[in-house]
Enzyme design. Structure first.
Site, short mmCIF file in Angstrom:
data_model
loop_
_atom_site.label_atom_id
_atom_site.label_comp_id
_atom_site.label_asym_id
_atom_site.label_seq_id
_atom_site.Cartn_x
_atom_site.Cartn_y
_atom_site.Cartn_z
CG HIS A 1 12.51 34.48 8.43
ND1 HIS A 1 12.77 34.98 7.10
CD2 HIS A 1 13.66 34.46 9.15
CE1 HIS A 1 13.92 35.01 7.15
NE2 HIS A 1 14.52 34.92 8.43
CB SER B 1 -20.18 38.20 9.86
OG SER B 1 -20.89 37.49 8.53
CE LYS C 1 -15.31 36.35 10.82
NZ LYS C 1 -15.50 36.39 9.47
CD GLU D 1 -9.96 42.81 7.93
OE1 GLU D 1 -9.43 41.82 8.34
OE2 GLU D 1 -10.94 43.21 7.35
#
Length: 457
Positions: free
Chosen positions: A155, A276, A282, A289
């Site tokens: 979980h 970025s 970043k 992804e």
């Protein structure tokens, strides 16, 4: 050139031609089309259906076309309806009337069924190589991290301590099942449809067993109607590719989480990250992804072909032309994702110290504290309640179970003694789980040996 124009008195409307044509995508399997044609004319000559002279001319012409396409000296042009008509038209231009005998004893229906099977079989072979490469990388990851402790989750909550080797082994199991599914599909589909004709065979004395042998099939298909109408193997493949994508996506999701500032379990190599345009600090896990995102694309291909096939009566229908683009795209997508993912995990570095601290600071040893009480005669249900009180005490004090004094332990249960600290130590919690399938080093070493034998098979 059209392979069917004799019955028609008008030219096809250009929009109809464009809508009907498949050359823009089925040119992808020109090599398989030529390979199938060479086997077909070899069989025709063996059976005396065409002369050996015509056989030699046709085979020589087909090999020349293949070589010229591969070298770029011959270009596939859009006026042809499909790859089959292109090859036959070029062949006839080059060798004359002998080229017109190429299509003897076959239909485009069994021809395209063959081409798609040959192409799919070749792609499955490439996919299995990529999956096996990923399995090898996962095995290497396991061997390096037998003592890299980390929290295991249920979980998305810290549950019990494990090792990174154990976690990676779960994905080895997933991708090993994917590997076996690909092999199963290849074996089940490996029967040759050529010779089935449009749907009901042909009056020519074909030797279908011989054609199948020439093309590396286990034998000919046994029902000509099913032969031209079957796309089950593509549905199976797209299902297997969807499952592979799902497994890749799950692992990518975990890597993305582990890469966050809050976790800091993993450092993704610069070569598999991006920055970025506005935030200079970043470092984004874009490859992970994108692999996660492309899973939906592969799922879409599976749903599309299931929807296409669900209402088609026997035998061949033009709807089935829709099998190609989505299958080609799904195969290319998964091959790219497998290659990128394997490269990404091979170059990642794991922050073992951070992972170990995280395992210690999440009450992952609470079950082991309960087991300690059970081993000292306390009924499990009572032990469960006692440890629940320990956890509440630690939460209130902002400490871990390891940080409690013996007096604090005894205040909650007099059963606790000095040996509780060894019982709940991270190493003990992991290493006492020695049965095969558990995270202990001895158990994992046995599993790794089994995995090594699997890869070598």
């Amino acid at each position: 050139m059209k392979l069917w124009g004799g019955r028609f008195t008008k030219e096809t409307n250009q929009l109809v031609h464009n809508f009907n044509a498949s050359l823009s995508f089925d040119q992808k399997f020109y090599h398989q089309d030529i390979e199938g044609s060479i086997a077909h004319v070899t069989m025709l000559a063996k059976q005396g259906i065409i002369s050996e002279e015509d056989q030699d001319k046709i085979i020589g012409g087909l090999k020349g076309i293949c070589a010229d396409l591969e070298s770029g000296t011959l270009t596939i042009t859009a006026e042809h309806e499909d790859i089959h008509s292109f090859v036959e038209a070029v062949l006839t231009e080059r060798i004359g009337d002998a080229g017109k005998r190429l299509h003897t004893g076959r239909s485009r229906n069994d021809q395209v069924a063959l081409d798609m099977k040959l192409y799919t079989r070749d792609e499955i072979d490439e996919l299995t190589v990529l999956v096996k490469g990923l399995l090898k990388e996962l095995l290497a990851l396991m061997e390096k991290n037998l003592d890299t402790y980390m929290p295991g989750f249920t979980h998305l909550q810290k549950a019990q301590p494990i090792t990174l080797a154990h976690h990676a082994g779960a994905y080895f199991e997933m991708f090993d099942r994917d590997y076996s599914r690909l092999l199963d599909i290849r074996k089940r589909m490996n029967y040759c449809p050529l010779g089935s004709g449009a749907l009901a065979g042909t009056t020519y004395p074909l030797d279908r067993e011989y054609t199948a042998e020439l093309l590396g099939f286990d034998g000919p298909t046994l029902n000509s109607m099913d032969s031209v109408a079957d796309r089950d193997y593509l549905i199976e493949l797209l299902s297997a590719l969807s499952t592979i994508s799902m497994h890749l996506s799950r692992f990518c999701e975990e890597i993305i989480i582990w890469n966050t500032n809050e976790y800091r379990f993993v450092e993704i190599d610069d070569s598999y990250s991006t920055g970025s345009s506005i935030m200079p600090q970043k470092k984004n896990p874009d490859i992970a992804e994108l692999i996660r995102g492309k899973t939906g694309r592969v799922y879409g291909a599976l749903i599309s072909i299931l929807t296409t096939m669900k209402g088609i009566p026997l035998a061949y229908n033009k709807d089935m032309q829709e099998d190609k683009e989505l299958t080609f795209d799904a195969i290319d997508t998964v091959k790219g994702c497998l290659a990128l993912f394997t490269g990404m995990i091979s170059s990642m570095s794991f922050r073992k110290d951070v992972m170990e601290v995280s395992a210690k600071n999440g009450f992952t040893n609470a079950t082991d504290a309960a087991d300690y009480l059970v081993n000292h005669g306390v009924p499990f249900r009572d032990a469960h309640g006692i440890v629940g009180q320990l956890v509440l005490f630690c939460i209130d004090k902002g400490i871990a179970l390891d940080d409690m004094t013996l007096e604090e332990y005894k205040a909650i249960s007099p059963v606790f003694e000095e040996d509780i600290y060894d019982a709940i130590s991270l190493k003990t919690c992991v290493e006492k789980r020695m049965t095969i399938g558990a995270p202990g080093q001895e158990a994992m070493k046995k599993v790794i040996e089994i995995y090594k034998r699997k890869i070598e098979e």
